[in-house]
Design a protein around this motif. Sequence first.
Motif, PDB file in Angstrom:
ATOM      1  N   PRO A 140     -15.054 -23.652  29.636  1.00 27.49           N
ATOM      2  CA  PRO A 140     -14.217 -22.699  30.368  1.00 27.49           C
ATOM      3  C   PRO A 140     -14.968 -21.400  30.586  1.00 27.49           C
ATOM      4  N   GLN A 141     -14.619 -20.683  31.624  1.00 29.90           N
ATOM      5  CA  GLN A 141     -15.336 -19.471  31.983  1.00 29.90           C
ATOM      6  C   GLN A 141     -15.286 -18.447  30.851  1.00 29.90           C
ATOM      7  N   ARG A 142     -14.132 -18.313  30.185  1.00 31.97           N
ATOM      8  CA  ARG A 142     -14.013 -17.390  29.060  1.00 31.97           C
ATOM      9  C   ARG A 142     -14.240 -18.165  27.770  1.00 31.97           C
ATOM     10  N   ALA A 143     -15.406 -17.962  27.175  1.00 29.28           N
ATOM     11  CA  ALA A 143     -15.730 -18.685  25.945  1.00 29.28           C
ATOM     12  C   ALA A 143     -14.884 -18.139  24.808  1.00 29.28           C
ATOM     13  N   SER A 144     -14.567 -19.005  23.908  1.00 32.13           N
ATOM     14  CA  SER A 144     -13.751 -18.611  22.762  1.00 32.13           C
ATOM     15  C   SER A 144     -14.576 -17.755  21.819  1.00 32.13           C
ATOM     16  N   GLU A 145     -13.857 -16.965  21.040  1.00 28.33           N
ATOM     17  CA  GLU A 145     -14.528 -16.103  20.065  1.00 28.33           C
ATOM     18  C   GLU A 145     -15.312 -16.925  19.050  1.00 28.33           C
ATOM     19  N   ALA A 146     -14.737 -18.068  18.643  1.00 27.71           N
ATOM     20  CA  ALA A 146     -15.422 -18.899  17.648  1.00 27.71           C
ATOM     21  C   ALA A 146     -16.731 -19.458  18.217  1.00 27.71           C
ATOM     22  N   TYR A 147     -16.689 -19.843  19.473  1.00 26.89           N
ATOM     23  CA  TYR A 147     -17.901 -20.388  20.105  1.00 26.89           C
ATOM     24  C   TYR A 147     -18.965 -19.309  20.239  1.00 26.89           C
ATOM     25  N   ASP A 148     -18.545 -18.086  20.657  1.00 26.22           N
ATOM     26  CA  ASP A 148     -19.503 -16.988  20.770  1.00 26.22           C
ATOM     27  C   ASP A 148     -20.083 -16.618  19.408  1.00 26.22           C
ATOM     28  N   LYS A 149     -19.221 -16.601  18.389  1.00 23.31           N
ATOM     29  CA  LYS A 149     -19.688 -16.221  17.066  1.00 23.31           C
ATOM     30  C   LYS A 149     -20.691 -17.247  16.523  1.00 23.31           C
ATOM     31  N   LYS A 150     -20.403 -18.507  16.783  1.00 24.47           N
ATOM     32  CA  LYS A 150     -21.313 -19.561  16.320  1.00 24.47           C
ATOM     33  C   LYS A 150     -22.677 -19.434  16.990  1.00 24.47           C
ATOM     34  N   ASN A 151     -22.672 -19.188  18.297  1.00 27.10           N
ATOM     35  CA  ASN A 151     -23.943 -19.017  19.011  1.00 27.10           C
ATOM     36  C   ASN A 151     -24.665 -17.757  18.568  1.00 27.10           C
ATOM     37  N   ALA A 152     -23.914 -16.693  18.269  1.00 27.52           N
ATOM     38  CA  ALA A 152     -24.540 -15.462  17.794  1.00 27.52           C
ATOM     39  C   ALA A 152     -25.226 -15.691  16.451  1.00 27.52           C
ATOM     40  N   GLU A 153     -24.586 -16.469  15.581  1.00 24.84           N
ATOM     41  CA  GLU A 153     -25.207 -16.779  14.286  1.00 24.84           C
ATOM     42  C   GLU A 153     -26.496 -17.585  14.487  1.00 24.84           C
ATOM     43  N   MET A 169     -32.876 -19.699  23.640  1.00 20.20           N
ATOM     44  CA  MET A 169     -31.955 -20.151  24.694  1.00 20.20           C
ATOM     45  C   MET A 169     -32.046 -21.661  24.887  1.00 20.20           C
ATOM     46  N   SER A 170     -33.274 -22.191  24.800  1.00 20.36           N
ATOM     47  CA  SER A 170     -33.452 -23.636  24.980  1.00 20.36           C
ATOM     48  C   SER A 170     -32.814 -24.417  23.847  1.00 20.36           C
ATOM     49  N   ARG A 171     -32.957 -23.912  22.615  1.00 14.70           N
ATOM     50  CA  ARG A 171     -32.370 -24.603  21.466  1.00 14.70           C
ATOM     51  C   ARG A 171     -30.833 -24.612  21.551  1.00 14.70           C
ATOM     52  N   ILE A 172     -30.268 -23.480  21.981  1.00 14.86           N
ATOM     53  CA  ILE A 172     -28.806 -23.396  22.044  1.00 14.86           C
ATOM     54  C   ILE A 172     -28.275 -24.071  23.301  1.00 14.86           C
ATOM     55  N   GLY A 173     -29.085 -24.006  24.401  1.00 17.03           N
ATOM     56  CA  GLY A 173     -28.652 -24.596  25.661  1.00 17.03           C
ATOM     57  C   GLY A 173     -27.804 -23.662  26.487  1.00 17.03           C
ATOM     58  N   ILE A 174     -28.156 -22.373  26.482  1.00 21.36           N
ATOM     59  CA  ILE A 174     -27.396 -21.393  27.256  1.00 21.36           C
ATOM     60  C   ILE A 174     -28.314 -20.711  28.256  1.00 21.36           C
ATOM     61  N   THR A 175     -27.713 -20.038  29.217  1.00 18.43           N
ATOM     62  CA  THR A 175     -28.482 -19.341  30.235  1.00 18.43           C
ATOM     63  C   THR A 175     -28.891 -17.961  29.747  1.00 18.43           C
ATOM     64  N   HIS A 176     -29.746 -17.317  30.526  1.00 25.24           N
ATOM     65  CA  HIS A 176     -30.184 -15.967  30.170  1.00 25.24           C
ATOM     66  C   HIS A 176     -29.022 -14.980  30.219  1.00 25.24           C
ATOM     67  N   LYS A 177     -28.115 -15.189  31.176  1.00 18.60           N
ATOM     68  CA  LYS A 177     -26.962 -14.296  31.294  1.00 18.60           C
ATOM     69  C   LYS A 177     -26.074 -14.378  30.055  1.00 18.60           C
ATOM     70  N   THR A 178     -25.790 -15.586  29.588  1.00 20.29           N
ATOM     71  CA  THR A 178     -24.962 -15.753  28.391  1.00 20.29           C
ATOM     72  C   THR A 178     -25.675 -15.216  27.161  1.00 20.29           C
ATOM     73  N   PHE A 179     -26.965 -15.434  27.091  1.00 20.21           N
ATOM     74  CA  PHE A 179     -27.758 -14.938  25.964  1.00 20.21           C
ATOM     75  C   PHE A 179     -27.689 -13.415  25.904  1.00 20.21           C
ATOM     76  N   SER A 180     -27.855 -12.758  27.039  1.00 19.35           N
ATOM     77  CA  SER A 180     -27.784 -11.291  27.071  1.00 19.35           C
ATOM     78  C   SER A 180     -26.391 -10.805  26.704  1.00 19.35           C
ATOM     79  N   ARG A 181     -25.362 -11.530  27.155  1.00 19.32           N
ATOM     80  CA  ARG A 181     -23.985 -11.133  26.836  1.00 19.32           C
ATOM     81  C   ARG A 181     -23.727 -11.188  25.333  1.00 19.32           C
ATOM     82  N   LEU A 182     -24.248 -12.234  24.672  1.00 25.87           N
ATOM     83  CA  LEU A 182     -24.056 -12.365  23.233  1.00 25.87           C
ATOM     84  C   LEU A 182     -24.829 -11.299  22.468  1.00 25.87           C
ATOM     85  N   LEU A 183     -26.038 -10.965  22.934  1.00 26.40           N
ATOM     86  CA  LEU A 183     -26.805  -9.897  22.275  1.00 26.40           C
ATOM     87  C   LEU A 183     -26.052  -8.573  22.341  1.00 26.40           C
TER      88      LEU A 183
END
Length: 200
Positions: A140-153, A169-183
């Motif tokens: 879904p376009q709005r990722a859940s807090e748990a999913y974001d927290k897991k990726n941040a860890e 990014m390759s290990r997690i399987g996310i784009t540069h935009k999502t990676f920057s958002r999590l940072l």
Amino acid sequence: MISTELSMIQMLNPQRHKLALLQEAFLNKGGTIQVLEGPTFEPPPPRHEPPPSMKAAKPKREPPKQNWLDKMAQRDLEREERAAKRELEKSELMDRVRKLAETATYIQAELQTGLARRTLQRLAVEGGFKFQPAINNRRPQRASEAYDKKNAERIMAFKEIGLSRYQAMSRIGITHKTFSRLLLKFEIDYPIRGDVQVTS
């Protein structure tokens, strides 16, 4: 053998006696006898053969010099060979990227081939294939807090072991935009270059 020859000589004695009487009568009448010399053998003069003549060495034939037409034809051939080589290399690269696109995203393809995103996009358009979408595009376009927290860890763990941003990014399987958002969201200071020191 001696007795046989002797008897033959004795048989010829009457003829020799008769010949001697005739010769004496011929001389009494005033005849003369001329003794002719037999043939003499003279060896042929020594033969002087000329020394064998040495054949003159043939001069080496120089290869014909290429005129400007030959040079132009040679350049055309070399140009065609280079063009054929480039086409072969491009075809091999296209096959490699097409096979990679069956299971990889753009980011994963960048890491594995070292090619820029624009080059991969151009090859995909020319070859008529598509890369796999990023994993977060299936969510879904709005990722859940748990999913974001897991990726941040996971991002922080990759930072600790010294992975670069692209590797994380390759290990997690996310784009540069999502990676920057999590940072930004979790205030993670992730170095741009992959020279992070590993801490214990």
